[in-house]
Enzyme design. Structure first.
Site, short mmCIF file in Angstrom:
data_model
loop_
_atom_site.label_atom_id
_atom_site.label_comp_id
_atom_site.label_asym_id
_atom_site.label_seq_id
_atom_site.Cartn_x
_atom_site.Cartn_y
_atom_site.Cartn_z
N SER A 177 0.93 -1.25 0.03
CA SER A 177 -0.18 -0.04 -0.09
C SER A 177 0.80 1.41 -0.20
O SER A 177 1.58 1.70 -1.16
CB SER A 177 -1.07 -0.02 1.25
OG SER A 177 -2.09 0.79 0.89
N HIS A 234 -7.27 -5.96 0.07
CA HIS A 234 -6.06 -5.12 -0.13
C HIS A 234 -4.91 -5.70 0.78
O HIS A 234 -3.82 -5.22 0.51
CB HIS A 234 -6.53 -3.77 0.56
CG HIS A 234 -5.38 -2.92 0.68
ND1 HIS A 234 -4.79 -2.23 -0.55
CD2 HIS A 234 -4.90 -2.17 1.66
CE1 HIS A 234 -3.96 -1.35 -0.09
NE2 HIS A 234 -3.94 -1.15 1.05
#
Length: 279
Positions: free
Chosen positions: A101, A253
């Site tokens: 991320s 994610h």
């Protein structure tokens, strides 16, 4: 029992890191976490990687157990400099960088600033193409006690709610995971540091800078990612001239938590295909 947990002062800031293995006889792999996260997010990947690598996992300021300074400028540029300087202090001249991320963006900043240090890039659902915060929010961050607003907002969202958003397989969410992602926020100073980050974080690297990164890159995405959609990964793949893109089915994610075995295998295959020395 051998100590793997360390704190070191880097550019005036106390940086927490975890080091597994002997960097003299195994290639070094550096793990860089995402926003509101810490080295904890790699807890399932580290035991796999340390079989083949010296593993260095870093808590970027102000996250995890690193210092939550009100003096440090919390920009991506400065975070990448901290990371580069820590490696220099540890006498590491070359490493493979794995960023999740926001951590992926920090790794790309490092690759752009010191390409000779970054032997390979592995981007796990990396952030990309984000602009700076909106000006009204930046101006609001100067209001006295704005950090209390930041704290209230994060508390309203709750760690469990955020985990439900970033993990596709909700059965993985247990009390250990909730506690691990909650711990850094027990230190009230993080909210003051996050307020500074609102006004100091520059935008993600633009395409013209991404085109300059020649480092071999592996991009691994979760097809069900709600935070950084798979379309961002495909766009980064187009803008990074020496990159490979892989999408994992039924994955959200939080890729290193959800699919550590697949991530580990893909990293090994990538490095072998790039003919990087793993001896």
């Amino acid at each position: 029992m051998e100590n793997h947990l360390f704190t070191q002062k880097v550019n005036g800031i106390n940086i927490y890191y975890e080091l597994f293995g002997d960097k003299s006889n195994k290639p070094v792999i550096v793990l860089v976490h995402g926003f509101l996260s810490s080295t904890f997010s790699f807890r399932r990947l580290i035991p796999l990687l340390e079989k083949d690598f010296t593993v260095l996992a870093i808590d970027l300021p102000p996250f995890g157990k690193s210092e939550k300074s009100t003096r440090f400028k919390h920009s991506y540029h400065n975070m990448s400099i901290i990371m580069i300087q820590l490696l220099e202090q540890l006498h590491i001249s070359k490493a493979i960088f794995v960023g999740h991320s926001m951590g992926g963006q920090i790794c790309m900043y490092a690759a752009l600033q010191k390409p000779e240090l970054v032997n390979g890039l592995v981007l796990l659902s990396s952030s990309g193409y984000l602009k700076r915060m909106a000006k009204p929010l930046i101006y609001s961050s100067y209001i006295p006690f704005f950090h209390l607003i930041v704290k209230r907002r994060l508390e309203q969202q709750g760690v469990e709610h955020n985990l439900l958003n970033v993990v596709y397989n909700h059965s993985l969410i247990d009390q250990e995971m909730i506690n691990g992602y909650s711990e850094p926020f027990l230190d009230h100073r993080i909210f003051m540091a996050l307020t500074r980050m609102i006004r100091q974080r520059e935008g993600d690297l633009p395409p013209e800078d991404l085109h300059k990164i020649k480092t071999p890159a592996l991009l691994i995405w979760g097809e069900k990612d709600k935070v950084v959609p798979v379309s961002i990964g495909k766009r980064l793949h187009q803008d990074l001239p020496n990159s490979i893109f892989i999408a994992l089915e039924n994955t959200g994610h939080l890729v290193p938590e959800e699919r550590p075995e697949e991530v580990y295998t893909h990293i090994l295959n990538f490095l072998c295909n790039q003919r990087m020395n793993l001896e």
